[in-house]
Design a protein around this motif. Structure first.
Motif, PDB file in Angstrom:
ATOM      1  N   ALA A  49     -28.897  -0.276  24.395  1.00 28.08           N
ATOM      2  CA  ALA A  49     -28.864   0.490  23.140  1.00 28.08           C
ATOM      3  C   ALA A  49     -27.678   0.051  22.302  1.00 28.08           C
ATOM      4  O   ALA A  49     -26.772  -0.634  22.771  1.00 28.08           O
ATOM      5  CB  ALA A  49     -28.767   1.992  23.431  1.00 28.08           C
ATOM      6  N   GLU A  50     -27.710   0.466  21.027  1.00 27.25           N
ATOM      7  CA  GLU A  50     -26.569   0.291  20.140  1.00 27.25           C
ATOM      8  C   GLU A  50     -25.799   1.607  20.082  1.00 27.25           C
ATOM      9  O   GLU A  50     -26.390   2.683  20.045  1.00 27.25           O
ATOM     10  CB  GLU A  50     -27.018  -0.099  18.729  1.00 27.25           C
ATOM     11  N   PHE A  51     -24.476   1.479  20.056  1.00 26.79           N
ATOM     12  CA  PHE A  51     -23.611   2.656  19.983  1.00 26.79           C
ATOM     13  C   PHE A  51     -22.719   2.531  18.755  1.00 26.79           C
ATOM     14  O   PHE A  51     -21.975   1.560  18.619  1.00 26.79           O
ATOM     15  CB  PHE A  51     -22.739   2.766  21.235  1.00 26.79           C
ATOM     16  N   THR A  52     -22.810   3.519  17.870  1.00 23.98           N
ATOM     17  CA  THR A  52     -21.980   3.532  16.668  1.00 23.98           C
ATOM     18  C   THR A  52     -20.876   4.552  16.832  1.00 23.98           C
ATOM     19  O   THR A  52     -21.124   5.707  17.197  1.00 23.98           O
ATOM     20  CB  THR A  52     -22.827   3.875  15.429  1.00 23.98           C
ATOM     21  N   ALA A  53     -19.643   4.112  16.586  1.00 21.85           N
ATOM     22  CA  ALA A  53     -18.476   4.996  16.645  1.00 21.85           C
ATOM     23  C   ALA A  53     -17.950   5.206  15.235  1.00 21.85           C
ATOM     24  O   ALA A  53     -17.930   4.276  14.419  1.00 21.85           O
ATOM     25  CB  ALA A  53     -17.398   4.388  17.538  1.00 21.85           C
ATOM     26  N   ALA A  54     -17.501   6.435  14.962  1.00 24.00           N
ATOM     27  CA  ALA A  54     -17.055   6.776  13.615  1.00 24.00           C
ATOM     28  C   ALA A  54     -15.539   6.742  13.516  1.00 24.00           C
ATOM     29  O   ALA A  54     -14.828   7.104  14.446  1.00 24.00           O
ATOM     30  CB  ALA A  54     -17.567   8.170  13.236  1.00 24.00           C
ATOM     31  N   GLY A  55     -15.032   6.301  12.362  1.00 22.19           N
ATOM     32  CA  GLY A  55     -13.617   6.410  12.011  1.00 22.19           C
ATOM     33  C   GLY A  55     -12.674   5.799  13.024  1.00 22.19           C
ATOM     34  O   GLY A  55     -12.857   4.679  13.494  1.00 22.19           O
ATOM     35  N   PHE A 106     -13.135   3.667  16.538  1.00 18.40           N
ATOM     36  CA  PHE A 106     -13.405   2.239  16.730  1.00 18.40           C
ATOM     37  C   PHE A 106     -12.304   1.371  16.111  1.00 18.40           C
ATOM     38  O   PHE A 106     -12.407   0.137  16.109  1.00 18.40           O
ATOM     39  CB  PHE A 106     -14.773   1.857  16.136  1.00 18.40           C
ATOM     40  N   GLU A 107     -11.242   1.985  15.618  1.00 19.28           N
ATOM     41  CA  GLU A 107     -10.175   1.225  14.967  1.00 19.28           C
ATOM     42  C   GLU A 107      -9.572   0.198  15.914  1.00 19.28           C
ATOM     43  O   GLU A 107      -9.399   0.436  17.106  1.00 19.28           O
ATOM     44  CB  GLU A 107      -9.074   2.176  14.482  1.00 19.28           C
TER      45      GLU A 107
END
Length: 361
Positions: free
Chosen positions: A262-268, A271-272
């Motif tokens: 799967a793809e995992f999207t992290a916010a703000g 993920f810096e």
């Protein structure tokens, strides 16, 4: 960092022969805080407490207490008291005399001793047991006597070295709440040592997480749990799912990494510091997942339920994705919705606010 510090450790290191027990410790503890030193056995937390107490001296660096460098101060001259795992109460003295012992040694007038001991026994809710022998007390009562004996001397700092380790689970849970109440009533500064993450989460204003003689993160409990700064922190604090992935998309607002299934999207800020092509470890807590009953959300994956464990208010699931990888899921039980059974196909989903990218160790 606290605005008014009662303890300041700057560049502290401690070695025993060739063994480096502590390295580059920099820590401020604020007036009235409860700060917990947390970490596995051998991480250096007790060594740091012993340096603050004066039982050992730093190999390098300085430790100040209440604004004074205490390098040359023996333990009895420092404005600290300590409660050990074994309470070291005097069995030949009753509760009142155990608590009064330190005041009498210092030559405090008898009337003041009585007033201070009675006040402290009221705070720890043991005033009715003042004349009872130590051997007649329960584990929790003995713990409160040890706290009262330490706090009646009005130390700037109370050091607590795994003081609940000898108690059973229910008494330990009760004593954590009691210690918060006693702390609020006295306003003392507590520095608490434990390897038990639950104790640290319940008790602390801030947690100092240690590994191999170094501080790896300092943060309030909620922040440390939801925003671990390292793979070690994510694994040490509670349970988490970890997936190897590669960052394939990034923007100002978010980053996306592809794992095997799967793809995992992290916010703000989650993920810096990562860019396209970086290898990352994706961390998601079990309670961050949910089962979808409608159309597939943006971040979701088809799973098969392999195991379900009912635990009253919660259920724990082990689910398997197409590539065979397993995911741990924690769901709050509710009579208003039906949850999948073992063998069912389901859709598992999550949100970007619950995804954290971490560097591989």
């Amino acid at each position: 960092m606290p605005t008014q510090a009662v303890i300041e450790a700057v560049g502290v290191g401690k070695s025993f022969g060739t063994f480096q027990a502590l390295s580059d410790i920099n820590l401020s503890v604020g007036v009235g805080e409860i700060v917990t030193l947390l970490g596995p056995s051998g991480c250096g937390k007790t060594t740091l407490m012993r340096l603050i107490a004066g039982f050992d001296t730093p190999s390098v660096g300085t430790i100040s207490i209440d604004g004074r460098d205490c390098a040359n101060q023996p333990p009895e001259r420092r404005p600290v008291n300590m409660v050990f795992q074994r309470y070291a109460l005097f069995p030949h003295l009753d509760v009142f005399d155990n608590v009064a012992f330190g005041l009498r040694v210092r030559g405090i007038p008898a009337a003041e001793v009585r007033a201070r001991v009675e006040r402290m026994l009221a705070i720890v809710q043991l005033e009715s047991l003042a004349g009872r022998g130590i051997t007649e007390l329960s584990g929790g009562q003995s713990q409160r006597v040890a706290l009262a004996r330490a706090l009646v001397n009005e130390p700037k700092v109370l050091l607590l070295d795994e003081p609940l380790a000898a108690l059973d689970l229910k008494i330990r849970q009760h004593m954590l709440i009691e210690m918060k109440r006693i702390h609020a009533a006295t306003g003392a500064t507590f520095v608490y040592v434990t390897h038990d993450q639950d104790e640290a989460m319940v008790l602390s204003d801030r947690v100092v997480l240690m590994e191999k003689g170094r501080i790896v993160q300092v943060a309030p409990p909620r922040e440390m749990y939801s925003r671990p700064a390292s793979l070690f922190a994510a694994k040490f604090l509670g349970e988490t799912n970890l997936f190897e992935a590669i960052v394939d998309k990034e923007s100002v607002e978010s980053g996306t990494a592809r794992a095997g299934f799967a793809e995992f999207t992290a916010a703000g800020a989650r993920f810096e510091g990562f860019g396209k092509g970086d290898r990352v470890i994706v961390s998601i807590r079990p309670e961050a997942f949910a089962f979808s009953a409608g159309p597939e959300p943006a971040q979701s994956v088809a799973v098969t339920v392999e195991e379900s464990v009912f635990m009253g208010s919660r259920s724990f699931y082990t689910v398997r994705v197409q590539n065979g990888e397993r995911v741990r899921v924690q769901i709050q039980n509710s009579q208003a919705r039906k949850l999948p059974d073992v063998g069912d196909a389901a859709t598992l989903y999550w949100s970007a606010e619950d995804v954290i990218f971490l560097r591989p160790s």
